[in-house]
Structures are given as structure tokens and as C-alpha cells.
Design an enzyme around this catalytic site. Sequence first.
Site, PDB file in Angstrom:
ATOM      1  N   HIS A  12       0.844  -1.098  -0.086  1.00 28.05           N
ATOM      2  CA  HIS A  12       0.088   0.076  -0.038  1.00 28.05           C
ATOM      3  C   HIS A  12       0.926   1.227  -0.163  1.00 28.05           C
ATOM      4  CE1 HIS A  12      -3.833  -1.860   0.877  1.00 28.05           C
ATOM      5  NE2 HIS A  12      -3.173  -2.872   1.250  1.00 28.05           N
ATOM      6  N   GLU A 200      -8.954 -11.868   5.906  1.00 25.03           N
ATOM      7  CA  GLU A 200      -8.031 -11.356   6.641  1.00 25.03           C
ATOM      8  C   GLU A 200      -8.623 -11.044   8.009  1.00 25.03           C
ATOM      9  OE1 GLU A 200      -7.051  -7.036   5.612  1.00 25.03           O
ATOM     10  OE2 GLU A 200      -5.032  -7.227   6.848  1.00 25.03           O
TER      11      GLU A 200
HETATM   12 ZN   LIG Z   1      -3.207  -4.852   2.092  1.00 20.62          ZN
END
Ligand SMILES: [Zn+2]
Length: 321
Positions: A12, A200
Site C-alpha cells: 500500500h 484477513e
Molecule cells: Zn493490504
Amino acid sequence: MENRHLCELHLHLDGSLRPESVWEMAQEQGIILPVSSLEEVKLQMKVPEDCQTLEEYLERFELPLMVLQTEEALERVAFELVEDLAREGLDYAEIRFAPQLSVVGGLNQNQVTEAAIRGIKRGMEQYPSIQVGLILCCMRGDKNEELNLQTIEAARTYLGDIVCAIDIAGAEGLYPTEWFQRVFDKANEYQLPLTIHAGEAAGPESMWTALSYGTKRIGHGVHAIEDPELIQKLIDENVTLEVCVTSNFHTKVAASIVEHPIRQLFDAGVHVTVNSDNRTASNTTLKEEIQILKDQLHFTDEEIKKMQEYAWEAKFLKERK
Ligand SMILES: [Zn+2]
């Protein structure tokens, strides 16, 4: 040989800024930050040792996003990240970010995307050893469908010009993957390559939904370990998982590094790849992640090489001419 074709798929932009740049850009832009020194900026941008949740982890992005509201800032940080990756020795990387988080200052998502593209191009001109693609992230939320659809439009406009795919990021535990059918229908209508954060902060069901949208890549995907049928499907359909071990430890997806399921998933035959997720927020790099896998999860050089091959096969951009 493990460093040949060093390749990172999941990184990111806003989690990988240089704290010095955030501090400097805040001064330049006249932004009053909630912290008063470079040292405090550094502390705020890195995950605390006792971080407990993905939501707490995502607070690391608040300062970066305050300064990422101008084209100049976006171009600068995109360039700097390419520079950092090239200096680390990467041959290929896909950087991702959410253009809709940089529209507070009046830019539209096309302008935001173009600024990042300019920075990446300038980086690749200066460091021709690295090839970089840009993934545009939609965001999980309950009031931003219009913004997500604008992200899809931006991806359609710039696909092939550094932009290489669409993703969705954010708080998976709060905003389930199934809420975003319309967004991914649009992405599929435009035949945009996909990767989806799933498995996640939520369980296997989130990954099943992601697969139903047609994705062949999943960000994280570590909760697959709870579902043997899902593991088989990942193998049968050649789905690549972009695994980020340190980040998963910080967000308590894994209780400790040694308990991380990447070893079991790899041994089962799933195409897992190694990624840093956020260089600054997680205080790591691709090479450090590789070292952690070797030291703590006993991956051999051969196995690391295999994971790099998986990454190389799953990357979105074609070979450079
Ligand atoms: Zn990520």
C-alpha cells in the site's frame, strides 16, 4: 539466487510513506498535524507493539492521508516509493492505493490517479531496473458506493497506463465482501483484472464471495486454513494468495509469527506469495519478510524461490518490451 526477479504484489502506497516526507509536506501545505515533531510522526505512522485489531492498524493511515490531498504530494510519494523499492533491489512491484481517500481537497479520482501514475513513471525513468504497476483500491464502507464506482471508472480509463487492476481494502470485519457485488459486477463488465482483500479480518466465507466475483488473486487469504474445501479450490483454480506475515501478526490475524498458517498453506500446494503490505506502518520490507519466513517458519531458499515464482506468474503487468 533468491533475489532474482524479486517481486512484490501487495504493497500500500499510503502505508509506505517516508515519515520525513509526511512531516515536510504538512509544513509545505500548512496542515496542522495532531502531532508536533518528526519523532511523533514516526511513532504515529508505525503500528504500536500492542496493536490488537485491523481497525487499530488502519489508524496508521490517518496522518499520511491528511497530506495526500494534492497532486504534487501524490506524485512525490509515488516517486519516492518506487525509489525505495528500486534501492531495495526489487525488479517488479505492484503498488496500490485508494484514490477516493485523496478527494477531500477537491481533486477528482482521475486527477488523483494521474498524479500517482506520473510519480511512478518518473520513478521508473530514474530507476529503469524496476517495473511498477498501480492497483486502484475501492474501499469497504456503507456510504461510498458512488466513490467505489468512480474508482472503477478511473481504472477503466487508465488500465494499461501503469494501472493494472482493481482491489477492495478496508475493514473487512465491518463491511462484508458480499456487500460489494455491484462494484465487482461493474469491474467485470469492464474486464478489469482483480485482486480482493479477503480472509484477513473475516473468515473463509469472505474468500468464497471474493472467488465468486471471479478474482484469481486474494490479498491475505489466511483464513483459508479453516476450510479444506476452500484450500482445494484455491489449488484447483490456481488462485494466488498475497500473504503479509508481519502485518497479519500486527492485526492479530495470527497470534504470533510462528503460528502463521503460511507454512501449512504453502505445504498444501496453495500459491502463496510473500509481501510487506505496508513498509512504514508494519516497519518492514520485502527482504525482511523473506528473512522472517526463513528464520521463524523455516522456509528454505528453494521454497522462497518457489514463492517468488508464484508471484512472478501472478503479476498483472506483462514483461516489459
Ligand atoms: Zn493490504
